[in-house]
Design an enzyme around this catalytic site. Structure first.
Site, short mmCIF file in Angstrom:
data_model
loop_
_atom_site.label_atom_id
_atom_site.label_comp_id
_atom_site.label_asym_id
_atom_site.label_seq_id
_atom_site.Cartn_x
_atom_site.Cartn_y
_atom_site.Cartn_z
N ASN A 1 -13.22 -2.95 2.86
CA ASN A 1 -12.12 -2.44 3.83
C ASN A 1 -12.36 -0.94 4.24
O ASN A 1 -12.03 -0.07 3.43
CB ASN A 1 -10.68 -2.69 3.21
N TRP A 2 -12.80 -0.58 5.55
CA TRP A 2 -12.95 0.75 6.02
C TRP A 2 -11.91 1.49 6.32
O TRP A 2 -12.00 2.67 6.52
CB TRP A 2 -14.00 0.81 7.30
N LYS A 3 -10.64 0.63 6.49
CA LYS A 3 -9.60 1.30 6.82
C LYS A 3 -9.83 2.04 8.17
O LYS A 3 -10.30 1.45 8.85
CB LYS A 3 -8.73 2.05 5.78
N HIS A 45 -1.69 -5.89 4.63
CA HIS A 45 -2.24 -4.75 3.84
C HIS A 45 -0.84 -3.78 3.27
O HIS A 45 -0.02 -3.59 4.15
CB HIS A 45 -3.21 -4.06 4.37
N GLU A 102 -0.55 -0.80 3.32
CA GLU A 102 -0.58 0.55 4.00
C GLU A 102 -0.09 0.25 5.32
O GLU A 102 0.73 0.98 5.98
CB GLU A 102 -1.83 0.78 4.25
N GLU A 137 -3.65 -6.34 -4.45
CA GLU A 137 -3.88 -5.08 -4.59
C GLU A 137 -2.27 -4.36 -4.88
O GLU A 137 -1.49 -4.17 -4.25
CB GLU A 137 -4.09 -4.58 -3.00
N GLY A 168 -6.36 3.50 -3.88
CA GLY A 168 -6.88 5.06 -3.60
C GLY A 168 -6.56 6.32 -4.72
O GLY A 168 -6.55 7.15 -4.46
N SER A 208 -8.87 0.68 -6.42
CA SER A 208 -9.91 1.65 -6.97
C SER A 208 -10.93 0.88 -7.67
O SER A 208 -11.27 1.28 -8.69
CB SER A 208 -9.15 2.35 -7.99
N GLY A 264 -11.96 -0.43 -1.03
CA GLY A 264 -11.72 0.58 0.02
C GLY A 264 -12.73 1.81 0.09
O GLY A 264 -13.85 1.74 0.46
N GLY A 265 -12.17 2.70 -0.86
CA GLY A 265 -13.18 4.11 -0.64
C GLY A 265 -14.61 3.80 -1.15
O GLY A 265 -15.44 4.40 -0.59
#
Ligand code: 13P
Length: 251
Positions: A8-10, A94, A96, A166, A172, A211, A232-233
């Site tokens: 997930n590049w966001k 999500h 976010e 999640e 993150g 994470s 993600g990251g």
């Protein structure tokens, strides 16, 4: 069930960088027995598709969609538009989006249902906040989120949904939940799916996100009940993400 890892590049990577990411990733060796997808920003989907050429890995995923296929909804993207891009998956709900844009369980449910009808597997994201966890409400919260989200879905084997657990406090932060916590929660979620889909629930993958990195992916994916990861990251660097995929399924 084949494991699934979704990057997930966001809100990272416009078309130029997205294309470069895919070309670099395609040069890496990947485990055969693994499904991999990339959730790219809408404007980068075409570049990802173009850089893939005839390759089918990674599969294309979107990060959101609207709950109607056409109409006066300025700024929104319809599930049928995403199926024209051959998107295999689309994230919905999500945290976010729930937190920053006020997405509700009802909106998530409507999006998931229209996506499935358009032939796209909705990736339903659920998870408790730190406060909810401190109050011991996590089981109840995620069960309610998932029950609402799957209400309009069918279990007929087409566009099979994916569930992403999640925990918000693990996203993150470099502070993932323990594989045991994820395992317990996945068991809890599996119960919701069984109630809704019966035997067809066995085909729904429940992946963990929060994470996930190169060091912990192996432990998560060898834990019973964890069918993959939403990353993600650690997905932003193509080489690092390929290494993570390799660490997920040791040769
Ligand atoms: P991080 O892997 O950066 O914690 O993000 C997880 C996530 O939200 C994926 O959807």
């Amino acid at each position: 069930m084949k494991k699934l890892i979704i990057a997930n590049w966001k809100m990272h990577y416009g078309p130029l960088k997205a294309g470069a990411w895919v070309r670099a990733f395609r040069r890496e060796r990947l485990p055969k027995d693994l499904d991999v997808a990339v959730a790219a920003p809408f404007v980068s989907l075409a570049a990802v598709r173009a850089s893939l050429g005839r390759a089918s890995i990674p599969a294309l995923a979107a990060q959101d969609a609207f709950w109607a296929n056409e109409g006066a909804f300025t700024g929104e993207i319809a599930p049928v538009m995403l199926s024209e891009f051959s998107c295999a998956y689309c994230l919905v709900g999500h945290s976010e989006r729930r937190i920053n844009l006020g997405e509700t369980d009802e909106m998530v449910a409507k999006k998931a249902a229209v996506l499935q009808k358009a032939g796209i597997s909705p990736v339903i994201c659920v998870g408790e906040t730190e406060t909810q966890r401190r109050k011991g409400e996590q089981d109840k919260i995620v069960r309610a989120q998932l029950t609402a989200a799957v209400a309009g879905l069918k279990g007929d084997g087409r566009a099979v949904p994916v569930v992403a657990y999640e925990p918000v406090w693990a996203i993150g932060t470099g502070r993932p939940c323990t594989p045991q916590h994820a395992k317990d929660m996945h068991g809890n979620l599996r119960g919701v799916l069984k109630k809704k889909f019966g035997a067809a629930a066995d085909h729904v993958r429940i992946v963990y996100g929060g994470s996930v990195d190169l060091r912990n992916i192996g432990e998560f994916l060898t834990t019973t009940g964890i069918d993959g990861a939403l990353v993600g990251g650690a997905s932003l660097d193509p080489r690092n993400f390929a290494l993570l995929c390799r660490a997920a399924i040791p040769a």
